[in-house]
Design a protein around this motif. Structure first.
Motif, PDB file in Angstrom:
ATOM      1  N   MET A 130       0.681  -1.342  -0.209  1.00 35.27           N
ATOM      2  CA  MET A 130      -0.080   0.120  -0.030  1.00 35.27           C
ATOM      3  C   MET A 130       0.855   1.161  -0.046  1.00 35.27           C
ATOM      4  O   MET A 130       0.607   2.302  -0.740  1.00 35.27           O
ATOM      5  N   LEU A 131       1.923   1.270   0.927  1.00 36.26           N
ATOM      6  CA  LEU A 131       2.864   2.439   1.047  1.00 36.26           C
ATOM      7  C   LEU A 131       3.519   2.631  -0.177  1.00 36.26           C
ATOM      8  O   LEU A 131       3.710   3.721  -0.726  1.00 36.26           O
ATOM      9  N   LEU A 132       4.283   1.547  -0.774  1.00 39.11           N
ATOM     10  CA  LEU A 132       5.024   1.635  -1.904  1.00 39.11           C
ATOM     11  C   LEU A 132       4.252   2.160  -3.046  1.00 39.11           C
ATOM     12  O   LEU A 132       4.724   2.729  -4.036  1.00 39.11           O
ATOM     13  N   ASP A 133       2.965   1.691  -3.178  1.00 36.60           N
ATOM     14  CA  ASP A 133       2.039   2.123  -4.304  1.00 36.60           C
ATOM     15  C   ASP A 133       1.294   3.325  -4.113  1.00 36.60           C
ATOM     16  O   ASP A 133       0.308   3.585  -4.884  1.00 36.60           O
ATOM     17  N   ASP A 134       1.605   4.188  -3.170  1.00 35.42           N
ATOM     18  CA  ASP A 134       0.723   5.435  -2.805  1.00 35.42           C
ATOM     19  C   ASP A 134      -0.655   4.904  -2.685  1.00 35.42           C
ATOM     20  O   ASP A 134      -1.554   5.828  -3.286  1.00 35.42           O
ATOM     21  N   GLY A 135      -1.006   3.767  -2.040  1.00 38.12           N
ATOM     22  CA  GLY A 135      -2.558   3.497  -1.906  1.00 38.12           C
ATOM     23  C   GLY A 135      -2.953   4.262  -0.639  1.00 38.12           C
ATOM     24  O   GLY A 135      -2.243   4.699   0.211  1.00 38.12           O
ATOM     25  N   SER A 136      -4.374   3.893  -0.490  1.00 34.29           N
ATOM     26  CA  SER A 136      -4.914   4.572   0.732  1.00 34.29           C
ATOM     27  C   SER A 136      -5.612   3.478   1.792  1.00 34.29           C
ATOM     28  O   SER A 136      -5.703   3.862   2.881  1.00 34.29           O
ATOM     29  N   THR A 137      -5.599   2.384   1.188  1.00 34.15           N
ATOM     30  CA  THR A 137      -5.829   1.171   2.327  1.00 34.15           C
ATOM     31  C   THR A 137      -5.327  -0.018   2.006  1.00 34.15           C
ATOM     32  O   THR A 137      -5.073  -0.532   0.980  1.00 34.15           O
ATOM     33  N   ALA A 138      -4.695  -0.805   3.121  1.00 34.92           N
ATOM     34  CA  ALA A 138      -4.177  -2.120   2.849  1.00 34.92           C
ATOM     35  C   ALA A 138      -5.051  -3.456   2.431  1.00 34.92           C
ATOM     36  O   ALA A 138      -4.899  -3.987   1.630  1.00 34.92           O
ATOM     37  N   LYS A 139      -6.492  -2.849   2.617  1.00 38.85           N
ATOM     38  CA  LYS A 139      -7.639  -3.654   2.106  1.00 38.85           C
ATOM     39  C   LYS A 139      -7.591  -3.996   0.547  1.00 38.85           C
ATOM     40  O   LYS A 139      -8.014  -5.040  -0.051  1.00 38.85           O
ATOM     41  N   ALA A 140      -7.160  -2.874  -0.029  1.00 40.03           N
ATOM     42  CA  ALA A 140      -7.060  -2.729  -1.516  1.00 40.03           C
ATOM     43  C   ALA A 140      -5.928  -3.697  -1.942  1.00 40.03           C
ATOM     44  O   ALA A 140      -6.084  -3.911  -3.194  1.00 40.03           O
ATOM     45  N   TYR A 141      -4.999  -4.441  -1.212  1.00 41.51           N
ATOM     46  CA  TYR A 141      -3.997  -5.354  -1.730  1.00 41.51           C
ATOM     47  C   TYR A 141      -4.221  -6.427  -0.907  1.00 41.51           C
ATOM     48  O   TYR A 141      -3.127  -7.243  -1.259  1.00 41.51           O
ATOM     49  N   GLY A 142      -5.060  -6.919  -0.268  1.00 38.40           N
ATOM     50  CA  GLY A 142      -5.327  -8.046   0.224  1.00 38.40           C
ATOM     51  C   GLY A 142      -6.403  -8.880  -0.551  1.00 38.40           C
ATOM     52  O   GLY A 142      -6.893  -8.710  -1.607  1.00 38.40           O
ATOM     53  N   ASN A 143      -6.498 -10.124   0.056  1.00 37.72           N
ATOM     54  CA  ASN A 143      -7.883 -10.932  -0.511  1.00 37.72           C
ATOM     55  C   ASN A 143      -9.328 -10.324  -0.393  1.00 37.72           C
ATOM     56  O   ASN A 143      -9.933  -9.947   0.634  1.00 37.72           O
ATOM     57  N   SER A 144      -9.688 -10.015  -1.546  1.00 42.34           N
ATOM     58  CA  SER A 144     -10.869  -9.310  -1.698  1.00 42.34           C
ATOM     59  C   SER A 144     -11.862  -9.581  -3.040  1.00 42.34           C
ATOM     60  O   SER A 144     -11.118  -9.879  -4.071  1.00 42.34           O
ATOM     61  N   TYR A 145     -13.019  -9.352  -2.819  1.00 43.81           N
ATOM     62  CA  TYR A 145     -14.023  -9.485  -4.017  1.00 43.81           C
ATOM     63  C   TYR A 145     -13.934  -8.009  -4.814  1.00 43.81           C
ATOM     64  O   TYR A 145     -14.417  -7.721  -5.860  1.00 43.81           O
ATOM     65  N   ILE A 146     -14.085  -6.799  -3.780  1.00 52.22           N
ATOM     66  CA  ILE A 146     -14.265  -5.599  -4.378  1.00 52.22           C
ATOM     67  C   ILE A 146     -12.970  -4.810  -4.689  1.00 52.22           C
ATOM     68  O   ILE A 146     -12.895  -4.178  -5.661  1.00 52.22           O
ATOM     69  N   TYR A 147     -11.734  -5.179  -4.018  1.00 52.61           N
ATOM     70  CA  TYR A 147     -10.518  -4.701  -4.534  1.00 52.61           C
ATOM     71  C   TYR A 147      -9.690  -5.519  -5.377  1.00 52.61           C
ATOM     72  O   TYR A 147      -9.715  -6.765  -4.944  1.00 52.61           O
ATOM     73  N   GLN A 148      -8.922  -5.293  -6.382  1.00 53.19           N
ATOM     74  CA  GLN A 148      -7.736  -6.137  -6.817  1.00 53.19           C
ATOM     75  C   GLN A 148      -6.640  -5.205  -7.112  1.00 53.19           C
ATOM     76  O   GLN A 148      -6.608  -4.297  -8.040  1.00 53.19           O
ATOM     77  N   ASP A 149      -5.692  -5.350  -6.236  1.00 51.66           N
ATOM     78  CA  ASP A 149      -4.144  -4.426  -6.682  1.00 51.66           C
ATOM     79  C   ASP A 149      -4.479  -2.972  -6.583  1.00 51.66           C
ATOM     80  O   ASP A 149      -3.855  -2.300  -7.575  1.00 51.66           O
ATOM     81  N   GLY A 150      -5.304  -2.736  -5.495  1.00 51.54           N
ATOM     82  CA  GLY A 150      -5.335  -1.298  -5.372  1.00 51.54           C
ATOM     83  C   GLY A 150      -6.411  -0.674  -6.260  1.00 51.54           C
ATOM     84  O   GLY A 150      -6.922   0.640  -6.123  1.00 51.54           O
ATOM     85  N   VAL A 151      -7.337  -1.409  -7.029  1.00 51.27           N
ATOM     86  CA  VAL A 151      -8.262  -1.157  -7.803  1.00 51.27           C
ATOM     87  C   VAL A 151      -9.548  -1.393  -7.248  1.00 51.27           C
ATOM     88  O   VAL A 151      -9.880  -2.665  -6.546  1.00 51.27           O
ATOM     89  N   ARG A 152     -10.606  -0.233  -6.925  1.00 52.44           N
ATOM     90  CA  ARG A 152     -11.850  -0.653  -6.610  1.00 52.44           C
ATOM     91  C   ARG A 152     -12.811  -1.081  -7.892  1.00 52.44           C
ATOM     92  O   ARG A 152     -12.913  -0.393  -8.860  1.00 52.44           O
ATOM     93  N   LEU A 153     -13.167  -2.294  -7.767  1.00 54.68           N
ATOM     94  CA  LEU A 153     -13.696  -2.733  -8.883  1.00 54.68           C
ATOM     95  C   LEU A 153     -15.291  -2.439  -8.958  1.00 54.68           C
ATOM     96  O   LEU A 153     -15.835  -2.637 -10.303  1.00 54.68           O
ATOM     97  N   ASP A 154     -15.934  -2.069  -8.144  1.00 58.14           N
ATOM     98  CA  ASP A 154     -17.278  -1.682  -8.227  1.00 58.14           C
ATOM     99  C   ASP A 154     -17.446  -0.055  -8.397  1.00 58.14           C
ATOM    100  O   ASP A 154     -18.579   0.259  -8.332  1.00 58.14           O
ATOM    101  N   ILE A 155     -16.569   0.503  -8.721  1.00 58.26           N
ATOM    102  CA  ILE A 155     -16.650   1.850  -9.182  1.00 58.26           C
ATOM    103  C   ILE A 155     -16.050   2.089 -10.789  1.00 58.26           C
ATOM    104  O   ILE A 155     -14.942   1.610 -11.105  1.00 58.26           O
ATOM    105  N   LYS A 156     -16.984   2.422 -11.583  1.00 56.21           N
ATOM    106  CA  LYS A 156     -16.489   2.523 -12.887  1.00 56.21           C
ATOM    107  C   LYS A 156     -15.682   3.858 -13.215  1.00 56.21           C
ATOM    108  O   LYS A 156     -16.400   4.817 -12.685  1.00 56.21           O
TER     109      LYS A 156
END
Length: 272
Positions: free
Chosen positions: A246-272
């Protein structure tokens, strides 16, 4: 005048970081700024998505691979241990009641999902030390851990840890720990070391990146060692992979880089 509750929620969903501005003169100015900010955040989300699709390899995977390769270069052997562990292993860590309540227990408290890698590495250290004819034992593991704790931008219930331990003829342990921290983190980013006190480990050294703790490090011996028949000096590092990514990628939440249905690799998938 400040953003509405709905606007704040929308910006947080899009990964807004920092303090919300609140010095708007009127509703029109606020709403114009809000729409411009939403547009910029959407563009960033789209670029991250295009990066993921183009690279195929997620950023968190690259961070994990780079860490793994770095420890290979430093002479560490990678081990792989069970994610389901016995109560007896965790009991040897003499964990506090607070941590015990955060454990995912299975089969009437006889086994659990590991909340940390430390008991497993202690166990492996004992075996490696018994068999090895070298003056030092160096092992590490990158694996999933589980804790029932309140989820936040920096904490996950299911997260990836890297734990590394070097034991044996290592000289001054505090000097060796400082050197190991530099050997690992100096390859990745600027960092800061601060001394801390842990309820489990006592005196530790935390590694901070952009003011956020990414690793906790310790120099043994430690009173827990006798529970594992360990009687040699050692140093160890415990690192949160998602938080570092998260920090190396200038992300805002660790959840975006964990196991998730909503996030993949810092990307919020449910937002177009």
């Amino acid at each position: 005048m400040e953003f509405t509750v709905t606007q704040k929620q929308r910006l947080q969903e899009l990964g807004f970081e920092g303090v919300f501005p609140s010095d708007f003169e009127d509703v029109d100015e606020r709403n114009r700024f809000f729409e411009e900010l939403v547009g910029r955040l959407r563009d960033r989300n789209r670029k991250r998505f295009e990066r993921l699709v183009g690279n195929k390899i997620p950023f968190w995977r690259k961070v994990s691979s780079d860490l793994r390769n770095r420890f290979y270069e430093l002479g560490f052997v990678e081990v792989r241990t069970p994610e389901i562990i016995s109560y007896s292993l965790l009991e040897k860590m003499e964990i506090s009641d607070d941590l015990r309540e955060q454990v995912y227990w299975l089969e009437e408290d006889n086994r659990c999902l590991r909340p940390m890698l430390a008991p497993n590495l202690y166990n492996e250290l004992r075996h490696f030390n018994r068999i090895s004819n070298q003056s030092k034992v160096r092992i590490f593991e990158i694996g999933t851990c589980f804790r029932r704790e309140k989820s936040s931008s920096e904490h996950l219930n299911e997260f990836t840890m890297l734990n590394a331990v070097e034991m044996g003829d290592i000289g001054d342990t505090e000097e060796r720990l400082d050197r190991l921290i530099e050997e690992v983190f100096g390859e990745f980013t600027d960092y800061k070391k601060v001394g801390e006190e842990s309820s489990l480990y006592g005196k530790t050294v935390d590694v901070l990146v952009d003011g956020v703790e990414v690793a906790s490090c310790i120099a043994g011996p430690h009173p827990l060692d006798s529970n594992w028949s360990i009687d040699q000096p050692w140093v160890g590092i415990g690192l949160g992979v998602e938080r570092l990514a998260m920090l190396l990628d200038d992300g805002s939440t660790a959840k975006a880089y964990g196991n998730s249905y909503i996030y993949q690799d810092g990307v919020r998938l449910d937002i177009k």
